[in-house]
Design an enzyme around this catalytic site. Structure first.
Site, mmCIF file in Angstrom:
data_model
loop_
_atom_site.group_PDB
_atom_site.id
_atom_site.type_symbol
_atom_site.label_atom_id
_atom_site.label_comp_id
_atom_site.label_asym_id
_atom_site.label_seq_id
_atom_site.Cartn_x
_atom_site.Cartn_y
_atom_site.Cartn_z
ATOM 1 N N HIS A 62 -3.761 -3.906 -0.208
ATOM 2 C CA HIS A 62 -3.210 -3.200 -0.422
ATOM 3 C C HIS A 62 -3.515 -1.074 -0.384
ATOM 4 O O HIS A 62 -5.166 -1.388 -0.787
ATOM 5 C CB HIS A 62 -2.429 -3.172 -1.377
ATOM 6 C CG HIS A 62 -3.363 -3.254 -2.672
ATOM 7 N ND1 HIS A 62 -3.997 -4.050 -2.990
ATOM 8 C CD2 HIS A 62 -3.015 -2.241 -3.895
ATOM 9 C CE1 HIS A 62 -4.965 -3.460 -4.480
ATOM 10 N NE2 HIS A 62 -4.436 -2.945 -4.569
ATOM 11 N N ARG A 98 -9.432 2.464 -13.318
ATOM 12 C CA ARG A 98 -9.675 3.570 -12.337
ATOM 13 C C ARG A 98 -9.129 4.373 -13.224
ATOM 14 O O ARG A 98 -8.311 4.525 -14.480
ATOM 15 C CB ARG A 98 -8.531 2.235 -11.799
ATOM 16 C CG ARG A 98 -8.329 3.575 -9.809
ATOM 17 C CD ARG A 98 -7.172 2.483 -8.823
ATOM 18 N NE ARG A 98 -5.945 2.758 -9.548
ATOM 19 C CZ ARG A 98 -4.942 2.498 -9.380
ATOM 20 N NH1 ARG A 98 -4.938 1.088 -8.301
ATOM 21 N NH2 ARG A 98 -3.381 2.639 -9.750
#
Length: 313
Positions: free
Chosen positions: A118, A286
């Site tokens: 993805h 992240r």
């Protein structure tokens, strides 16, 4: 990597860029991400990123604050995720990729939220431009991440296929992987994200063309505008296969202090699900940097069907 393969970015810089694979990926040495970086160094990192699509840093000692500060040198930092409601206290920009939050699936620990190829959150009309991922807790082995170069995948298609792909728009949706009935699943159902993006997007900085068919976000709808369901599925399957061919990829082995920084406009990535049976934790953090609305070869822009743009600050 031999010394000959290392590329000095400039004669005045201590930064060294070391390619890791033929089409994608480079390690950057000589940078301390906890320090205040000069504009020149930031520009050199950005150029390496645009060239190699994903860059890696080793032996870094940074926390949430330093990771966010580094990200801000490259653009506006967004909140952690459109559906993240529990970021670390005081750091709304941080998304934990934390196996301790995901539970068990098929008798094995889930080590990542999404273990399919993805590009980050392409269901948004303005998906993130960049993502920066920092390792914290790692299994003793396994749990690597792979990236693929979507520019190379496009450029190596036959000319007739490229011309056909240039004209297409695919539907990207956010498919919930949360447990049915959970608070997260209900949040996703209340605020769906759905966008039509050009199958080929033009990179706003380099002008390169890249396949933009993130399997993790186009698999649920399997829809290409103007094509029926059956033909859409066949076309997407063929493009996914091209986009994730092994020769366009690089595989990164995480170590303590590792940081990966990638361009979502030119890559897809895969959290390799090979560590769940080890029953060890895998925790990374992240941050993402605000992106633009993708533009196709003929200048057409992506179209949001459901959901708002996702802005940073």
């Amino acid at each position: 990597m031999t010394t000959a393969a290392a590329q000095k970015v400039s004669s005045e810089s201590a930064i060294t860029v070391i390619p890791q694979a033929g089409y994608i990926g480079a390690e950057i040495a000589g940078v301390d991400l906890s320090a205040e970086l000069s504009d020149a160094v930031v520009a050199e990192i950005r150029q390496a990123l645009l060239t190699w699509k994903v860059v890696f840093f080793r032996d870094q000692t940074i926390g949430h604050a330093e990771q966010i500060a580094f990200a801000r040198r490259f653009g506006k930092v967004t909140p952690a995720h459109p559906y993240e409601e529990n970021p670390p206290a005081g750091f709304p920009e941080i998304l934990p990729i934390d196996s301790r939050r995901y539970g068990v699936q098929y008798g094995r620990k889930r080590t990542s939220y999404d273990s399919s190829w993805h590009t980050d959150v392409t269901a948004l009309v303005n998906p993130p431009a960049f993502s920066i991922l920092r390792a914290d807790i790692l299994p003793t082995h396994g749990g690597d991440t792979a990236w693929t170069n979507l520019v190379a995948a496009y450029e190596n298609l036959p000319e007739t296929v490229r011309a056909f792909a240039d004209t297409l728009d695919a539907e990207h949706t956010f498919e919930s992987r949360a447990a049915q009935g959970s608070a997260r699943a209900e949040t996703i159902a209340r605020k769906p994200l759905r966008t039509f993006h050009p199958v080929v997007r033009v990179h706003p900085e380099t002008g390169e063309r890249a396949l933009y068919v993130s399997p993790g976000f186009t698999r649920a709808a399997r829809t290409i505008r103007g094509l029926g369901p059956r033909l859409s599925a066949h076309v997407l399957d063929a493009l996914w296969e091209e986009a994730t061919r092994a020769e366009y990829t690089v595989r990164f082995r995480w170590q303590p202090g590792s940081v990966a920084f990638w361009d979502n406009r030119a890559t897809a990535h895969l959290a390799i699900p090979d560590a769940g049976h080890l029953d060890q934790d895998r925790v990374l953090y992240r941050v993402t940097i605000e992106g633009d609305v993708p533009r196709g070869v003929d200048g057409r822009l992506s179209e949001s069907v459901e959901g708002d743009p996702f802005y940073g600050s």
